[in-house]
Enzyme design. Structure first.
Site, short mmCIF file in Angstrom:
data_model
loop_
_atom_site.label_atom_id
_atom_site.label_comp_id
_atom_site.label_asym_id
_atom_site.label_seq_id
_atom_site.Cartn_x
_atom_site.Cartn_y
_atom_site.Cartn_z
N ASP A 21 0.89 -1.17 0.00
CA ASP A 21 0.00 0.00 0.00
C ASP A 21 0.92 1.21 0.00
O ASP A 21 1.53 1.54 1.01
CB ASP A 21 -0.89 -0.03 1.25
CG ASP A 21 -1.68 1.27 1.46
OD1 ASP A 21 -1.64 2.14 0.56
OD2 ASP A 21 -2.33 1.40 2.51
N LYS A 83 2.84 11.57 -3.34
CA LYS A 83 1.86 10.85 -4.15
C LYS A 83 0.93 11.80 -4.90
O LYS A 83 0.42 11.48 -5.97
CB LYS A 83 1.05 9.95 -3.21
CG LYS A 83 0.12 8.96 -3.90
CD LYS A 83 -0.49 8.03 -2.87
CE LYS A 83 -1.56 7.15 -3.44
NZ LYS A 83 -2.15 6.29 -2.40
N GLU A 184 -6.98 0.82 -4.88
CA GLU A 184 -7.07 0.67 -3.42
C GLU A 184 -8.43 0.11 -2.96
O GLU A 184 -8.46 -0.81 -2.14
CB GLU A 184 -6.76 2.00 -2.73
CG GLU A 184 -5.28 2.35 -2.83
CD GLU A 184 -4.97 3.82 -2.60
OE1 GLU A 184 -5.85 4.56 -2.11
OE2 GLU A 184 -3.84 4.25 -2.92
N ASP A 206 -12.80 5.67 2.28
CA ASP A 206 -11.38 5.70 2.67
C ASP A 206 -11.00 7.09 3.17
O ASP A 206 -10.82 8.03 2.39
CB ASP A 206 -10.52 5.30 1.45
CG ASP A 206 -9.02 5.31 1.76
OD1 ASP A 206 -8.61 5.79 2.84
OD2 ASP A 206 -8.25 4.84 0.90
P1 ADP Z 1 -2.96 7.36 4.22
O1 ADP Z 1 -3.87 6.41 3.53
O2 ADP Z 1 -3.28 8.81 3.95
O3 ADP Z 1 -1.51 7.06 3.95
P2 ADP Z 1 -3.65 6.17 6.87
O4 ADP Z 1 -4.76 5.32 6.40
O5 ADP Z 1 -2.45 5.48 7.43
O6 ADP Z 1 -3.19 7.26 5.80
O7 ADP Z 1 -4.29 7.14 8.00
C1 ADP Z 1 -3.52 8.00 8.76
C2 ADP Z 1 -4.44 8.85 9.63
O8 ADP Z 1 -5.20 8.04 10.52
C3 ADP Z 1 -3.68 9.84 10.51
O9 ADP Z 1 -4.29 11.12 10.43
C4 ADP Z 1 -3.85 9.27 11.91
O10 ADP Z 1 -3.83 10.28 12.91
C5 ADP Z 1 -5.22 8.64 11.81
N1 ADP Z 1 -5.47 7.62 12.85
C6 ADP Z 1 -4.72 6.52 13.13
N2 ADP Z 1 -5.26 5.83 14.17
C7 ADP Z 1 -6.37 6.52 14.56
C8 ADP Z 1 -7.36 6.33 15.60
N3 ADP Z 1 -7.29 5.29 16.45
N4 ADP Z 1 -8.36 7.24 15.71
C9 ADP Z 1 -8.42 8.30 14.87
N5 ADP Z 1 -7.53 8.53 13.88
C10 ADP Z 1 -6.51 7.67 13.73
MG MG Z 2 -4.55 4.97 2.37
#
Ligand code: ADP
Ligand code: MG
Length: 623
Positions: A21, A83, A184, A206
């Site tokens: 991913d 990205k 995705e 998402d």
């Molecule tokens: P991306 O797809 O943009 O690379 P992710 O799916 O990894 O990102 O999501 C990252 C986001 O999720 C961050 O803003 C992080 O603070 C938030 N996040 C992670 N765990 C939690 C949680 N338990 N509750 C709320 N937000 C969360």
């Molecule tokens: Mg993502």
């Protein structure tokens, strides 16, 4: 091991196919193993690589966690969100995006985006290649040195040909063969085995760190088709953090020095405090925003309830729901036509987001897999399909209820969270509560409630033979191991003596699905009360420890303290002892806080050389 072996030669590292991913905020590798996809882990932690590249003065690049740590100190040379530029001309990029970037972006002769750091220019492909190479390196470590040759890589459903080609080019630069580029939302659906439906429509919601995407897919005979996509390239967890940062700022405004709010170290502190409280609020009815930066005159400690948080982020969540309505309309469907809803992205852990999505689509979304891992898992599943493997058992075995231990005061400490995939292993450290304690009794629990008495008791065992020492010094590692057959082994081991004790139980024994549902429902119904009760008993346990230390220290340091401080302390001690029996959370909290403050002069005296000498003859643990 069950890795996918492409070509195994003697004395050569194993060559494996992984799923990646490649995210805007974070990137993550996964693999197919023992009949299911699995996120790669290093020492138990996901082998996650923040999608950040930092370029040092000498032109060398660092990638991932260490790079992200530079984001606030040296923003001009720290590239995030690359990205967003993959396969784009500068004219494709929203000017508002460019305005907000701390680093320099220009265009090449052919109009393509290039990122300038120090005196070097990078294409988005080159930077993504650095991230992919780091992901492959981490994956290799996680697999004990296997060589990563091929991968399935995911991209947003709305990526056009140029953006997909740029992703392929990045992989090629990183020395990785791309087996396939997968959408995705399709990967997320695959992770849930939705391709095994004969037909149906899926909505994939998402919400990540900086971007929001919703996709409507149709499935026919295991083949996915994207009917529509919608979203917002500037909506995500970062915006939620910003809402909480505003609250911190309001609290700090009165006392902080004027230049504080633009200072990078203030901003970093406020952002971390906000993200921490946000994450806590995903599982608890309230949390605290805590930021103490005495050098700026900032000392914020603000309680925030789930209700207040929900109210503050409602506008953000509403925006995401509007996009869902638009995506449905574009697909020519209505909510009743949607058969499955899948949640993706870390920010979908926020309860309000889940509730609003559920309400809008009128059905419970899939949340059995971690939303920030589900895309990587799906990429690994796709890799397995491409390798010709059979995937008969896709639906994961998970623990339906959390497993844990009773702690001092009767609280339930969860070690294995509900919905954890099995097999799994988790170790946590525990210690003794009273001086000279030579045995600990462990009470193994199952359930979601905060108090042990409200959980299901799975069994008890006792670790004896702990050498007598002051409270808190013994180190006891407790390991929960849940094997593939659902057998739980709990082992406790005291470090200095090597004494061990253990118990084996089958948590699912005698537990019906209906009983699991009832237990879950009860934990939701009692969340607020449980949380307060938990806090109360934890505070009482904390007061117990504080009292023991304070009284011992007061004996030693009494003559070095002024009369008023001694009186304050004695009063606070008496009040704390009384509060230890109180059933009112506020009273217990107040008594703890008063005791905490009253010990400040005592702590100051203890730090002083005079007392150090006076106590030099005493054992360390007494002070
Ligand atoms: P991306 O797809 O943009 O690379 P992710 O799916 O990894 O990102 O999501 C990252 C986001 O999720 C961050 O803003 C992080 O603070 C938030 N996040 C992670 N765990 C939690 C949680 N338990 N509750 C709320 N937000 C969360
Ligand atoms: Mg993502």
């Amino acid at each position: 091991m069950g890795y996918i072996e492409l070509d195994v030669l003697d004395n050569q590292p194993k060559r494996v196919v992984i799923g990646i991913d490649l995210g805007t905020t974070n990137s993550l590798p996964a693999i197919w193993k023992d009949g299911r996809p699995e996120v790669l882990r290093i020492e138990g932690e996901p082998a996650l690589v923040p999608s950040v590249v930092h370029v040092r003065n000498d032109g060398t690049a660092i990638v991932g966690r260490t790079a992200r740590a530079q984001a606030l100190d040296d923003p001009e040379h720290t590239i995030h969100s690359v990205k967003r530029f993959m396969g784009q001309s500068l004219s494709d990029v929203d000017p508002a995006v460019l305005d907000r970037l701390p680093y320099s972006v220009t265009e090449t002769d052919r109009g393509l985006v290039q990122i300038n750091v120090h005196d070097k220019s990078f294409s988005p492909q080159e930077l993504s290649a650095l991230i992919l190479r780091e992901v492959a390196a981490q994956a290799s470590v996680a697999m004990g040195g296997a060589e990563i040759m091929s991968a399935v890589i995911t991209v947003p459903a709305y990526f056009d040909d140029a953006q997909r080609q740029a992703t392929r080019d990045a992989a090629r630069l990183a020395g990785i063969e791309v087996l396939r580029i997968v959408n995705e939302p399709t990967a997320a659906s695959l992770a849930y085995g939705l391709d095994q439906r004969k037909e149906g429509n899926v909505a994939v919601f998402d919400l990540g760190g900086g971007t929001f995407d919703v996709s409507i897919l149709s499935i026919e005979d295991g083949i996915f088709q994207v009917l529509s996509t919608n979203g917002d390239t500037h909506l995500g967890g970062d915006d939620v953090d910003a809402v909480l940062m505003d609250m911190i700022r309001q609290e700090a405004e009165g006392s902080a020095k004027p230049s504080t709010f633009d200072d990078p170290s203030y901003r970093q502190g406020a952002r971390l405090a906000s993200e921490k409280a946000k994450i806590a609020l995903s599982s608890k009815p309230e949390a605290e925003l805590v930021l103490s930066l005495p050098e700026f005159g900032v000392n914020v400690r603000k309680r925030i309830t789930r209700e207040e948080f929900d109210a503050a982020i409602t506008p953000l969540v509403d925006r995401s729901i509007k996009s869902c309505a638009q995506a449905l309309e574009d697909a020519g469907l209505e909510t009743k036509d949607i058969d499955e809803v899948v949640l993706v992205g870390g920010s979908t852990r926020i309860p309000l987001v889940r509730a609003q999505v559920e309400q809008f689509f009128g059905r419970t979304p899939h949340t059995e897999l971690n939303p920030d891992e589900v895309v990587a898992l799906g990429a690994a599943a796709q890799a397995e399909i491409l390798m010709g493997g059979s995937r008969d058992i896709l639906l994961m075995d998970v623990t339906p209820l959390s497993l844990g231990l009773e702690t001092v005061g009767g609280a339930a400490e969860k070690l294995v969270q509900r919905n954890s995939r099995i097999p799994c292993s988790i170790t946590e450290g525990f210690t003794t509560y009273v001086d000279g304690q030579t045995a600990i009794e462990f009470h193994v629990l199952q359930g979601e409630r905060e108090m042990a008495a409200d959980c299901r008791s799975l069994g008890r065992f006792k670790l004896t033979g702990i050498p007598p020492m002051p409270a808190g010094l013994a180190k006891v590692g407790v390991k929960f191991h849940l094997d593939a057959d659902g057998i739980l082994t709990v082992t406790a081991k005291e470090e200095s003596s090597g004494q061990t004790a253990s118990i084996e139980v089958k948590p699912s024994h005698g537990l019906t699905e209906e009983e699991v549902d009832v237990m879950l429902q009860q934990s939701f119904d009692n969340a607020k009360r449980d949380f307060e009760e938990r806090r109360r008993v934890d505070l009482i346990a904390e007061i117990g420890t504080m009292l023991r230390h304070t009284e011992a220290n007061l004996d030693v340091a009494r003559e070095h303290l002024d009369r008023e401080s001694v009186e304050d302390l004695e009063e606070a001690i008496a009040a704390a002892k009384a509060a230890g029996k109180s059933i009112e959370l506020d009273e217990v909290q107040a008594a703890r806080d008063v005791l905490d403050r009253a010990t400040i002069p005592l702590a100051a005296v203890l730090m002083d050389g005079v007392v150090k000498q006076a106590v030099a003859g005493k054992k360390l643990g007494d002070v």
